[in-house]
Scaffold this motif. Structure first.
Motif, short mmCIF file in Angstrom:
data_model
loop_
_atom_site.label_atom_id
_atom_site.label_comp_id
_atom_site.label_asym_id
_atom_site.label_seq_id
_atom_site.Cartn_x
_atom_site.Cartn_y
_atom_site.Cartn_z
N MET A 18 0.83 -1.20 0.00
CA MET A 18 0.00 0.00 0.00
C MET A 18 0.87 1.24 0.00
SD MET A 18 -3.43 -0.27 2.09
CE MET A 18 -2.90 -0.79 3.69
N VAL A 48 -17.64 -15.33 10.01
CA VAL A 48 -16.91 -16.38 9.29
C VAL A 48 -16.36 -15.83 7.97
CG1 VAL A 48 -17.24 -18.55 8.02
CG2 VAL A 48 -18.00 -18.35 10.40
N LYS A 49 -17.17 -15.01 7.31
CA LYS A 49 -16.74 -14.38 6.06
C LYS A 49 -15.45 -13.58 6.30
CE LYS A 49 -18.77 -11.12 2.69
NZ LYS A 49 -18.88 -11.81 1.41
N ASP A 85 -4.20 -5.54 5.73
CA ASP A 85 -5.32 -5.01 4.96
C ASP A 85 -5.89 -6.18 4.15
OD1 ASP A 85 -7.15 -3.45 3.66
OD2 ASP A 85 -5.71 -2.58 2.26
N TYR A 86 -6.90 -6.83 4.66
CA TYR A 86 -7.47 -8.00 3.98
C TYR A 86 -8.81 -7.61 3.35
CZ TYR A 86 -10.31 -8.38 8.20
OH TYR A 86 -11.19 -8.12 9.21
N PRO A 87 -9.27 -8.37 2.35
CA PRO A 87 -10.43 -7.91 1.57
C PRO A 87 -11.70 -7.63 2.38
CG PRO A 87 -9.33 -9.65 0.39
CD PRO A 87 -8.64 -9.55 1.72
N GLU A 88 -11.97 -8.37 3.42
CA GLU A 88 -13.20 -8.12 4.17
C GLU A 88 -12.97 -7.24 5.39
OE1 GLU A 88 -15.97 -8.64 2.90
OE2 GLU A 88 -15.59 -10.17 1.40
N ARG A 89 -11.90 -6.44 5.34
CA ARG A 89 -11.55 -5.59 6.48
C ARG A 89 -12.72 -4.68 6.88
NH1 ARG A 89 -9.74 -0.51 6.35
NH2 ARG A 89 -9.30 -0.62 4.13
N ARG A 90 -13.46 -4.19 5.89
CA ARG A 90 -14.49 -3.21 6.20
C ARG A 90 -15.84 -3.86 6.50
NH1 ARG A 90 -12.50 0.67 1.25
NH2 ARG A 90 -11.40 -1.18 0.62
N HIS A 91 -15.89 -5.18 6.44
CA HIS A 91 -17.16 -5.88 6.66
C HIS A 91 -17.51 -5.88 8.15
CE1 HIS A 91 -20.18 -8.54 4.92
NE2 HIS A 91 -20.12 -9.26 6.02
N PRO A 122 -5.55 -16.30 5.24
CA PRO A 122 -4.28 -16.45 4.50
C PRO A 122 -3.19 -15.49 4.95
CG PRO A 122 -6.15 -16.15 2.99
CD PRO A 122 -6.68 -15.95 4.37
N PHE A 123 -3.57 -14.39 5.57
CA PHE A 123 -2.58 -13.39 6.01
C PHE A 123 -1.90 -13.79 7.33
CE2 PHE A 123 -5.43 -11.19 3.17
CZ PHE A 123 -4.63 -10.30 2.49
#
Lengths: 353, 347, 115
Positions: free
Chosen positions: A1, A243-244, A214-220, A251-252
């Motif tokens: 980033m 779970v999502k 910073d993982y894809p569902e961070r803002r979920h 993986p991080f």
């Protein structure tokens, strides 16, 4: 980033956080789910940072959970909050420090409502006066207590006994930061760093030596959602959201999760137990689960506090793997005894032990 | 430097150059003030133009030739910050203290591209493979479309309406050209990278220009560009380094998640900073969309609220190059009538 | 597993990376006009089957393009092959043939005859 641009976003969402003289309002559930957090916060502010913080014994729940489950009407919760402001006024304080993100969201929502609908403010003044004979002022400064720890993150770093670094490898610990939705999603301007790239927790992690993931569902959302959780049959929906997130962060290889919201912490911790029981899935390394800590607990560990005094043993996911990585020493035998040596009840089915 | 000319044209982009050139051809003396070191405006940055995908430089050359006229004095690095005066004589001041006097003024301050960093959820400036439509044009010009690490993208997503039709950034209007730009760019990507997959995420496909719909059709038929109706809500980065987007496939009625190598943000058009400054230091009126408001939407789209000050091009609304040129010529017609009538009155 | 009185919810998200779009690719190869669909819904508006059943050729086109083949397979046999949709399609999609190829391919990929 790209750091410079993240910093630019953060610099656009700098809120003013009072420096001293806080009126502290506790959370309903934090004291039972992570009992050391609020206690340590008071110790940090008073004894370590030498600031003035006051709590009024007449303070009650904000009724936020009732409000979000459609039990408490808006007028009622506005009046309850107004009463808290009245207690603050009577105690001679102007800076409110809110421990709970649900309450913080309620306070911001109410203050914004009063700004846009002044007639609601006048009605609330009238209700409070009729019901209790009290009068109130709107706080001059409103901060979530994570804002305050963020403000003093560098002082904490300068007093640190441990850093968020893997002692064996020298690598920074990998940390998932999870912000409660009601901290800044409703009103980004009230959160440090806004809603998309919040700085409040990531700022602490970086100041204390860790690395933010910073993982894809961070803002979920964690999935708590109040009414979704309250009804047992709906809990699968709440669980599915957590779970999502877990699947996305796995993986991080996060070393731990830090949260600033009571609900998020409770669910991200306890749902790891639930999904393990239901499906046999785990999200940490080597079949372990990921410890979920509050920012006060992380600050306490960094400052060298005894993990059992911080109450870390009362999470479902036990912290020992993290303590070992940081090089924090702890006594196995002291885990479930009081300071004066009496046995404490030990929760069943703890994980990571 | 103090000088008096027939017409001052503020802004040396497409509209300003066209207006200056046409006035000069009719024998009027013109000062063309351009804030940048070179004239040409945004056109300098565009690779191929829609609908026929000709090289943007061809139109640039046309304009360069047009303003090579003894009646035109081009003043580069001249940012006009204010206009005062009334019908008959206007005094314009530049940021460096220059003063220009003219009998009439054409404002052609154009547009600025929306700053895509303001849509924080897309991570422009944070994720290196999130780029803008303007960045992609530069890549086309430089001959290759590459990822930040030099790799070749296998999947590219285009997000329409970035900074347009979006209350969150204060722009309620449609920028009108981003849809067609996305279609054009998707096709060009296919020509540069064989086997690439492209996806356009749109709210509505607004193909309101001559031969636009035909290009849209060609993009589907010949290039296999996928069009997904739904605006992307956020971009993030996965463990493998690829970008992950969230959208709703509104026609399937379900959320959609997809990995992409590159995301292109179709940045909209906004009132230019230069126009903002000028508006602040003059009595020129602006509309709710912040562009200059014209005296009449239908019959006087070149006239301002100041008699003798006229508009040309995208300082009044988003326009394509064809429209900018037409609008500039219309402004010239207005200026010529105005100056003739004025002369008759003066005599 | 329902151990605590609730179960995990089935994700509704279309996971584009996990889905198999080979059926759509095959249809596009055999009937290139398939690509021209803009999801206007004229076909579904005029459809005999769609007036009485949950059948929309527009929706099936979307599902196939996203690789949601199971969902498409479930609905696709409701078509009565009358061909009215071909008459109204503004993009000249050979809708009947699209449906025909889709049926044929889906019945093969699903391992049993669905026609």
């Amino acid at each position: 980033m790209n750091e410079p641009d993240k910093k630019r976003i953060w610099s656009e969402y700098q809120k003013e956080i009072a420096d001293d003289h806080y009126f502290y309002v506790r959370s309903c559930i934090r004291q039972s789910f992570f009992p050391g957090s609020e206690q340590f916060f008071l110790h940090l502010i008073r004894d370590i940072l030498g600031k003035d913080i006051y709590e009024n014994p007449s303070h009650t729940t904000c009724t936020g959970i009732g409000y979000h489950t459609d039990i408490v009407p808006f007028q009622t919760i506005m009046t309850v909050v107004a009463r808290h402001f009245a207690l603050m006024k009577e105690s001679g304080y102007k800076n409110i420090a809110i421990s709970c993100v649900t309450s913080f969201g309620i306070y911001t929502e109410i203050i914004e409502t009063w700004k846009h609908f002044p007639e609601e403010l006048e009605k609330t003044r009238e209700y409070l006066l009729k019901a209790t004979g009290r009068e109130f002022d709107i706080p001059e400064n409103m901060a979530h207590t994570s804002d305050i720890v963020y403000k003093f993150r560098n002082e904490i770093a300068s007093k640190a006994k441990f850093r968020l670094v893997n002692k064996k490898t020298g690598e920074p610990l990998k940390v998932v930061e999870h912000i409660g939705c009601h901290y800044s999603k409703m009103f980004p301007k009230y959160g440090v760093g806004g809603a998309e790239f919040p700085k409040v927790l990531s700022g602490m992690i970086e100041a204390w030596g860790g690395e933010v993931i910073d993982y894809p569902e961070r803002r979920h959302c964690c999935g708590f959602g109040f009414r979704q959780y309250i009804v047992q049959a709906n809990r699968g929906y709440s669980l599915s959201n957590s779970v999502k997130k877990f699947e996305s962060m796995k993986p991080f290889k996060p070393d731990f999760i830090i949260t600033n919201c009571p609900g998020c912490n409770m669910f991200m911790d306890k749902w790891q137990y639930t999904i393990r029981e239901m499906e046999g899935r785990t999200y940490g390394e080597n079949g372990l689960s990921i410890p979920v800590l509050t920012y006060e607990e992380v600050a306490g560990l960094v400052l060298g506090m005894n993990p059992w005094e911080l109450g870390l043993q009362y999470h479902m996911v036990q912290p020992e793997p993290l303590l070992d990585k940081m090089g924090v020493e702890y006594s196995k035998s002291d885990k479930f005894i009081t300071k004066d040596g009496k046995p404490l009840p030990a929760p069943e089915k703890l994980i990571n032990v | 430097m103090n000088s008096m000319v027939d017409v001052l044209v503020i802004g040396g982009g497409v509209a300003g150059m066209e207006a200056a050139g046409q006035l000069a051809r009719s024998g009027y003396s013109v000062i063309l003030a351009e804030k940048e070191p070179l004239t040409g405006g945004h056109l300098k940055n565009w690779y191929h133009l829609f609908p026929d995908r000709r090289d943007g430089n061809e139109v640039g050359e046309y304009l360069d030739n047009l303003v090579k006229n003894k009646n035109i004095e081009i003043r580069n690095n001249t940012c006009i910050t204010g206009i005062t005066g009334r019908k008959g004589k206007f005094t314009a001041t530049a940021s460096d203290g220059q003063v220009v006097e003219a009998e009439a003024v054409i404002v052609a301050t154009g547009f600025d591209l929306f700053d895509s960093r303001r849509k924080e959820e897309y991570g422009y400036g944070i994720y290196p493979n999130v780029i803008t439509s303007a960045d992609l044009e530069k890549m086309f010009r430089n001959g290759s479309v590459k990822l930040a690490d030099g790799g070749v993208p296998a999947r590219i997503g285009f997000i329409h309406c970035v900074g347009s039709r979006d209350e969150k950034v204060g722009n309620l209007y449609c920028s009108k050209l981003c849809c067609i730009t996305a279609v054009k760019q998707a096709m060009e990507v296919h020509e540069k990278i064989s086997g690439v997959k492209t996806f356009c995420f749109y709210m509505d496909m607004r193909m309101g220009g001559a031969y636009y719909e035909e290009i849209y059709r060609e993009a589907q038929e010949k290039y296999g560009v996928s069009f997904i109706r739904g605006k992307v809500s956020e971009v993030s980065q996965g463990y493998n380094g690829r970008l992950v987007i969230k959208a709703e496939d509104t026609l399937a009625g379900r959320p959609l998640r997809m990995e992409l190598d590159m995301v292109v943000l179709m940045a909209g058009m906004e009132m230019s900073d230069a126009g903002e400054i000028l508006a602040g230091k003059s009595s020129l009126r602006r509309g709710e969309n912040r562009f200059f408001s014209t005296a009449d939407n239908h019959t006087a789209s070149n006239r301002s609220n100041m008699k003798g000050v006229f508009y040309a091009g995208t300082c009044t609304a988003p326009m394509n190059i064809t429209e900018s040129i037409s609008h500039a010529r219309a402004a010239v017609t207005e200026v010529v009538s105005y100056l003739r009538e004025k002369k008759q009155r003066d005599e | 597993m329902n151990k605590f009185g609730f179960t995990l919810s089935v994700p509704r998200v279309i996971d584009y990376d996990k889905n198999d779009r080979s059926v759509a690719d095959l249809i596009a190869a055999k009937e290139p006009t398939f690509r021209l669909c803009i999801e206007c819904g004229t076909c579904a508006a005029t459809c005999t089957a769609g007036n009485f059943t949950d059948f929309s050729l527009r929706e099936i086109n979307v599902l196939l393009r996203r690789g949601e083949n199971e969902a498409a397979a479930e609905k696709i046999n409701r078509c009565m092959l009358c061909g009215k949709c071909i008459l109204v399609c503004p993009r000249g999609v050979n809708t009947r043939n699209v449906l025909f190829i889709a049926r044929e391919t889906l019945s093969k990929t699903n391992g049993h005859e669905r026609l």
